[in-house]
Design a protein around this motif. Structure first.
Motif, mmCIF file in Angstrom:
data_model
loop_
_atom_site.group_PDB
_atom_site.id
_atom_site.type_symbol
_atom_site.label_atom_id
_atom_site.label_comp_id
_atom_site.label_asym_id
_atom_site.label_seq_id
_atom_site.Cartn_x
_atom_site.Cartn_y
_atom_site.Cartn_z
ATOM 1 N N GLU A 141 21.420 19.592 25.404
ATOM 2 C CA GLU A 141 22.187 20.368 24.425
ATOM 3 C C GLU A 141 21.264 21.336 23.698
ATOM 4 N N ALA A 142 21.883 22.375 23.111
ATOM 5 C CA ALA A 142 21.085 23.377 22.397
ATOM 6 C C ALA A 142 21.821 23.888 21.173
ATOM 7 N N ALA A 143 21.016 24.310 20.185
ATOM 8 C CA ALA A 143 21.513 25.054 19.033
ATOM 9 C C ALA A 143 20.703 26.337 18.948
ATOM 10 N N VAL A 144 21.379 27.438 18.620
ATOM 11 C CA VAL A 144 20.696 28.726 18.535
ATOM 12 C C VAL A 144 20.904 29.291 17.130
ATOM 13 N N VAL A 145 19.788 29.697 16.502
ATOM 14 C CA VAL A 145 19.806 30.104 15.095
ATOM 15 C C VAL A 145 19.500 31.594 14.978
ATOM 16 N N LYS A 164 23.444 22.984 27.551
ATOM 17 C CA LYS A 164 24.705 23.568 27.075
ATOM 18 C C LYS A 164 24.564 23.880 25.591
ATOM 19 N N ILE A 165 24.906 25.108 25.229
ATOM 20 C CA ILE A 165 24.839 25.502 23.813
ATOM 21 C C ILE A 165 26.013 24.874 23.076
ATOM 22 N N LYS A 166 25.687 24.044 22.079
ATOM 23 C CA LYS A 166 26.726 23.318 21.315
ATOM 24 C C LYS A 166 26.923 23.896 19.908
ATOM 25 N N HIS A 167 25.877 24.542 19.381
ATOM 26 C CA HIS A 167 25.949 25.079 18.020
ATOM 27 C C HIS A 167 25.261 26.438 17.962
ATOM 28 N N THR A 168 25.844 27.361 17.187
ATOM 29 C CA THR A 168 25.136 28.580 16.792
ATOM 30 C C THR A 168 25.193 28.651 15.269
ATOM 31 N N LEU A 169 24.099 29.131 14.661
ATOM 32 C CA LEU A 169 23.998 29.125 13.202
ATOM 33 C C LEU A 169 23.428 30.449 12.724
ATOM 34 N N ASP A 170 23.954 30.952 11.616
ATOM 35 C CA ASP A 170 23.317 32.052 10.894
ATOM 36 C C ASP A 170 22.839 31.515 9.557
ATOM 37 N N THR A 171 21.558 31.737 9.246
ATOM 38 C CA THR A 171 21.016 31.242 7.977
ATOM 39 C C THR A 171 21.603 31.987 6.785
ATOM 40 N N HIS A 172 22.162 33.172 7.037
ATOM 41 C CA HIS A 172 22.801 33.965 5.988
ATOM 42 C C HIS A 172 23.589 35.086 6.662
ATOM 43 N N LEU A 173 24.341 35.838 5.875
ATOM 44 C CA LEU A 173 25.059 36.996 6.403
ATOM 45 C C LEU A 173 24.063 38.143 6.530
ATOM 46 N N HIS A 174 23.754 38.522 7.762
ATOM 47 C CA HIS A 174 22.710 39.518 8.006
ATOM 48 C C HIS A 174 23.180 40.921 7.654
ATOM 49 N N ALA A 175 22.211 41.748 7.181
ATOM 50 C CA ALA A 175 22.512 43.140 6.840
ATOM 51 C C ALA A 175 21.712 44.125 7.673
ATOM 52 N N ASP A 176 20.749 43.637 8.463
ATOM 53 C CA ASP A 176 19.892 44.549 9.225
ATOM 54 C C ASP A 176 20.248 44.588 10.699
ATOM 55 N N HIS A 177 20.898 43.538 11.191
ATOM 56 C CA HIS A 177 21.279 43.529 12.604
ATOM 57 C C HIS A 177 22.609 42.799 12.764
ATOM 58 N N ILE A 178 23.261 43.091 13.876
ATOM 59 C CA ILE A 178 24.577 42.496 14.138
ATOM 60 C C ILE A 178 24.373 41.127 14.765
ATOM 61 N N SER A 179 24.974 40.130 14.158
ATOM 62 C CA SER A 179 24.841 38.759 14.651
ATOM 63 C C SER A 179 25.648 38.567 15.930
ATOM 64 N N GLY A 181 26.028 35.359 16.844
ATOM 65 C CA GLY A 181 26.303 33.925 16.720
ATOM 66 C C GLY A 181 27.732 33.535 17.020
ATOM 67 N N ARG A 182 28.659 34.289 16.466
ATOM 68 C CA ARG A 182 30.075 33.950 16.659
ATOM 69 C C ARG A 182 30.501 34.205 18.100
ATOM 70 N N GLN A 183 30.053 35.339 18.664
ATOM 71 C CA GLN A 183 30.406 35.683 20.049
ATOM 72 C C GLN A 183 29.816 34.668 21.031
ATOM 73 N N LEU A 184 28.561 34.267 20.799
ATOM 74 C CA LEU A 184 27.927 33.281 21.682
ATOM 75 C C LEU A 184 28.649 31.946 21.593
ATOM 76 N N ALA A 185 29.050 31.562 20.385
ATOM 77 C CA ALA A 185 29.769 30.294 20.206
ATOM 78 C C ALA A 185 31.095 30.317 20.961
ATOM 79 N N GLU A 186 31.795 31.445 20.874
ATOM 80 C CA GLU A 186 33.090 31.558 21.561
ATOM 81 C C GLU A 186 32.909 31.440 23.077
ATOM 82 N N LYS A 187 31.909 32.106 23.627
ATOM 83 C CA LYS A 187 31.696 32.086 25.078
ATOM 84 C C LYS A 187 31.206 30.722 25.562
ATOM 85 N N ALA A 188 30.415 30.035 24.724
ATOM 86 C CA ALA A 188 29.827 28.765 25.150
ATOM 87 C C ALA A 188 30.685 27.562 24.778
ATOM 88 N N GLY A 189 31.769 27.813 24.033
ATOM 89 C CA GLY A 189 32.583 26.696 23.546
ATOM 90 C C GLY A 189 31.846 25.891 22.493
#
Length: 376
Positions: A141-145, A164-179, A181-189
């Motif tokens: 299993e994997a988590a991606v931050v 298998k990616i089980k978790h994606t996390l953002d440490t905060h709402l980023h302002a310098d780059h587009i995350s 995290g949500r798209q990867l979570a959706e594709k990986a379930g």
């Protein structure tokens, strides 16, 4: 026809601290804003238009047999200049394929270390923008931050490593780059986690990243322990992994500290930033290895191309942690702010789910350095 070099080949040179000479032919204002950097990288800027009549402006600046990598915005102008140099007897000239546009998106995975009960932690270094993301894997299993939007890099790495990616996390709402995290979570379930205090305006469902909500990867071998650590944003949350590593997001860097103004609230958040750095982190083990979400200076890259430091060492040498007087700290943080990141408001709105720009527009929005740190 001049030879070409890929971003992957150039990245290996930078990470391995090989002497690298770059001729950047973009306009000077673009170059001054953002360029290729590294411990042994030397860069000469000579705008393309100055070279249309011939290579005289750069003659004598490097030897005819010296390796030179010509760089432009997208790869076209650099090919033209590389051809000119080759026709003039320069024998070791390369054009960077795709230019700064592709360089900005390149990710290099670097292994940080093994975890106590099996598994590994990797840092993905985005050399062209100074972004750092993390891939934690254990027992399949994997988590991606702090995922970048180029999610195919993480998908490919997961497939190569049979996890298998089980978790994606953002440490905060980023302002310098587009995350991503949500798209990867959706594709990986997988489950997407975000600090709730940064998610007040988001338009999507997420799992709250909060203290006490430990996230387990694999057979309970890695505990990702969130710590509420506001200052860069009101929701900024750090992660302790395996009692060895401290993922600080944009709160603490190797050579600087996070800026508190990207939501327009520097005066309000500077106190939170100080409390996190001077109180909350002080309570942690000084042997934790700090792994930030960004770096700003080429010298922060270690010998293996990773960015990290022991927490105790940062309390001895990071200038942002040496300011005992609260008013002096407030002044340091509010008066040493670099320009805002490119399109940062649009990036925040994209990360909230309020807008969904086309891919090419997202690339444009991310152009330039990250600028998440205070400049001491």
């Amino acid at each position: 026809m001049a030879k070409t070099i890929t971003t992957n080949e150039l990245a290996k040179k930078v990470v391995n601290h090989e002497e690298t000479l770059i001729l950047d032919v973009r306009n000077t204002d673009e170059f001054d804003n953002w360029k290729i950097e590294g411990g042994k990288v030397e860069v000469i800027n000579e705008p393309y238009f100055n070279l249309l009549e011939g290579i005289e402006p750069v003659e004598g600046k490097f030897n005819k047999d010296q390796e030179v990598i010509v760089v432009c915005a997208k790869g076209g102008s650099s090919e033209f200049v590389a051809d000119l140099l080759e026709a003039s007897g320069y024998s070791n000239v390369y054009s960077l394929e795709g230019g700064m546009k592709v360089w900005s998106e390149h990710l290099v995975p670097v292994k940080i270390g093994d975890l106590k009960d099996g598994g590994s932690l990797y840092q993905f270094v985005r050399l062209g923008k100074g972004c750092l993301s993390y891939f934690i894997e254990s027992n399949g299993e994997a988590a991606v931050v702090d995922v970048n939007r180029m999610i195919e890099n993480y998908e490919g790495f997961a497939a190569e490593n049979g996890v298998k990616i089980k978790h994606t996390l953002d440490t905060h709402l980023h302002a310098d780059h587009i995350s991503g995290g949500r798209q990867l979570a959706e594709k990986a379930g997988a489950t997407y986690h975000l600090p709730p205090k940064d998610a007040v305006e988001v338009t999507f469902d997420y799992s709250p990243l909060e203290e006490g909500n430990n996230i387990t990867v694999g057979n309970t071998t890695i505990t990702v322990q969130p710590i509420y650590s506001p200052g860069h944003t009101i929701g900024s949350t750090s992660l302790i992994i395996d009692d060895q590593f401290l993922l600080t997001g944009d709160i603490l860097f190797v050579k600087s500290i996070g800026r508190p103004d990207l939501a327009g609230k520097a005066e309000d958040w500077v106190g939170d930033l100080r409390n996190t750095l001077y109180s909350r982190y002080k309570e942690l083990s000084e042997n934790l290895i700090v792994l930030p979400a960004h770096y700003s200076f080429a010298e922060e890259l270690g010998n293996d191309g990773s960015v990290s430091a022991r927490l105790g060492d940062l309390y001895n040498k990071n200038e942002g942690l040496q300011v005992e007087d609260e008013n002096a700290f407030r002044k340091l943080v509010t008066e040493n702010l670099p320009p805002q990141p490119n399109a940062y408001q649009e990036i925040r709105e994209t990360n909230m789910g309020k807008i969904n720009p086309e891919n090419e527009k997202q690339r444009e929005m991310e152009t330039g350095p990250n600028r998440c740190a205070v400049q001491g």
